[in-house]
Motif scaffolding. Structure first.
Motif, PDB file in Angstrom:
ATOM      1  N   UNK A 168       0.910  -1.400   0.406  1.00 60.00           N
ATOM      2  CA  UNK A 168       0.084   0.312   0.077  1.00 60.00           C
ATOM      3  C   UNK A 168       0.984   1.392   0.031  1.00 60.00           C
ATOM      4  N   UNK A 169       1.656   1.473   0.855  1.00 62.00           N
ATOM      5  CA  UNK A 169       2.592   2.169   0.679  1.00 62.00           C
ATOM      6  C   UNK A 169       3.905   2.713  -0.590  1.00 62.00           C
ATOM      7  N   UNK A 170       4.049   1.769  -1.223  1.00 58.57           N
ATOM      8  CA  UNK A 170       4.423   2.245  -2.412  1.00 58.57           C
ATOM      9  C   UNK A 170       3.767   2.425  -3.766  1.00 58.57           C
ATOM     10  N   UNK A 171       2.217   1.765  -3.877  1.00 60.98           N
ATOM     11  CA  UNK A 171       1.147   2.121  -4.445  1.00 60.98           C
ATOM     12  C   UNK A 171       1.052   3.585  -3.994  1.00 60.98           C
ATOM     13  N   UNK A 172       0.646   4.290  -2.959  1.00 63.40           N
ATOM     14  CA  UNK A 172       0.412   5.086  -2.652  1.00 63.40           C
ATOM     15  C   UNK A 172       1.433   6.322  -2.985  1.00 63.40           C
ATOM     16  N   UNK A 173       2.741   5.947  -2.880  1.00 60.16           N
ATOM     17  CA  UNK A 173       3.977   7.403  -3.383  1.00 60.16           C
ATOM     18  C   UNK A 173       4.287   6.922  -4.827  1.00 60.16           C
ATOM     19  N   UNK A 174       3.129   5.422  -5.854  1.00 57.79           N
ATOM     20  CA  UNK A 174       3.809   6.233  -6.778  1.00 57.79           C
ATOM     21  C   UNK A 174       2.066   6.317  -7.799  1.00 57.79           C
ATOM     22  N   UNK A 224      -4.821   4.121   6.746  1.00 58.99           N
ATOM     23  CA  UNK A 224      -4.131   5.588   7.259  1.00 58.99           C
ATOM     24  C   UNK A 224      -2.835   5.633   6.492  1.00 58.99           C
ATOM     25  N   UNK A 225      -1.859   4.445   6.150  1.00 59.69           N
ATOM     26  CA  UNK A 225      -0.292   5.194   5.536  1.00 59.69           C
ATOM     27  C   UNK A 225      -1.020   5.772   4.185  1.00 59.69           C
ATOM     28  N   UNK A 230       0.626   9.309   0.636  1.00 62.06           N
ATOM     29  CA  UNK A 230      -0.772   9.620  -1.047  1.00 62.06           C
ATOM     30  C   UNK A 230      -0.051  10.169  -1.710  1.00 62.06           C
ATOM     31  N   UNK A 231      -0.275  10.270  -2.616  1.00 64.01           N
ATOM     32  CA  UNK A 231       0.192  12.279  -3.475  1.00 64.01           C
ATOM     33  C   UNK A 231      -1.330  12.523  -3.449  1.00 64.01           C
ATOM     34  N   UNK A 232      -0.778  13.462  -2.921  1.00 60.56           N
ATOM     35  CA  UNK A 232      -2.398  14.595  -2.803  1.00 60.56           C
ATOM     36  C   UNK A 232      -3.477  14.689  -3.812  1.00 60.56           C
ATOM     37  N   UNK A 233      -2.947  14.746  -5.339  1.00 60.67           N
ATOM     38  CA  UNK A 233      -3.394  14.984  -6.311  1.00 60.67           C
ATOM     39  C   UNK A 233      -3.398  13.371  -6.967  1.00 60.67           C
ATOM     40  N   UNK A 234      -3.756  11.816  -6.838  1.00 63.35           N
ATOM     41  CA  UNK A 234      -3.622  11.149  -7.415  1.00 63.35           C
ATOM     42  C   UNK A 234      -5.111  10.628  -7.543  1.00 63.35           C
ATOM     43  N   UNK A 235      -5.583   9.918  -8.494  1.00 61.28           N
ATOM     44  CA  UNK A 235      -6.664   9.767  -8.752  1.00 61.28           C
ATOM     45  C   UNK A 235      -6.940   8.930  -8.350  1.00 61.28           C
TER      46      UNK A 235
END
Length: 235
Positions: A168-174, A224-225, A230-235
């Motif tokens: 989840x952390x990696x996907x959120x960062x991406x 929560x992570x 996560x990127x604020x502008x992610x879809x």
């Protein structure tokens, strides 16, 4: 990189990981009897009646020592294995996304070993339930190889399940997912978690619930992570 380059790199990763497992398996093979004594005594400490550990084929004890060595080698080599896995994925990431590779490798190792350790606390309860289910009717005799396989499947299932926050952390960062995405599919995730728990554990309700409940907690942690990282502008 072309498809051939990816396959060649994958082959190199598999060879390096295999070598690391074999190297770490050597000391585990030397002390396999002590390791098996620990695996026999601790998980069964609550069982009543206490099962007898037997083997039914001439070569089973030899194969048991090899399995213990390889399982132990995999556990000790897991930091290197996770690092290689994340490095293999890194060419498909953007430059800023590659910064999470090293933290992800450390987090994967920590979560995997945490899952294995967590499962070791649950195993006595599982085996107490399973051995006590037929008390008064059946005498428990465990084949050594099958018993070891049961222990390792439970440990690996929890180790893999505990990777959820890392993924989840990696996907959120991406920017692939957000906390809103996980919240939106929470009901589907609950059903999927119980199905996954049923697949990864033995066919008894207790084992399935003992795996599903931590997974639900990990899913909440993943939300929560994603909210924090996560990127604020992610879809």
């Amino acid at each position: 990189m072309t498809l051939t380059d990816h396959l060649e790199e994958l082959r190199s990763v598999i060879i390096r990981c295999g070598f690391a497992v074999v190297l770490c398996a050597v000391p585990c093979g030397i002390f396999w009897k002590r390791i098996f004594e620990l695996l026999t005594a601790y998980p069964l400490k609550l069982s009543d009646p206490l099962p007898a550990i037997i083997y039914t084929t001439p070569a089973e004890a030899v194969m048991l020592s090899i399995k213990i060595a390889l399982y132990g080698g995999f556990l000790f080599a897991s930091p290197f294995i996770f690092l290689q896995m994340w490095k293999f994925i890194s060419p498909g990431l953007y430059k800023n996304e590659k910064l999470v590779i090293i933290p992800a490798a450390f987090a994967s190792t920590f979560c995997f070993l945490s899952g294995v350790i967590f499962s070791s606390f649950l195993l006595p309860m599982m085996l107490k339930f399973l051995t006590g289910f037929g008390v008064g009717l059946l005498d428990p005799y465990f084949k050594a190889g099958e018993y070891l396989g049961f222990i390792m499947r439970i440990c690996l299932a929890f180790g893999v399940a505990f990777q959820l926050p890392v993924v989840a952390f990696v996907l959120a960062k991406m920017g692939a997912i957000t906390h809103k995405t996980l919240l939106r599919y929470a009901r589907h995730a609950v059903v999927g978690i119980f199905i996954l728990a049923a697949i990864l554990t033995p066919p008894d309700v207790l084992s399935q619930v003992l795996l599903a409940l931590p997974l639900l907690v990990l899913y909440a942690i993943s939300i929560f992570i994603c909210f924090i990282c996560g990127k604020k502008n992610a879809a």
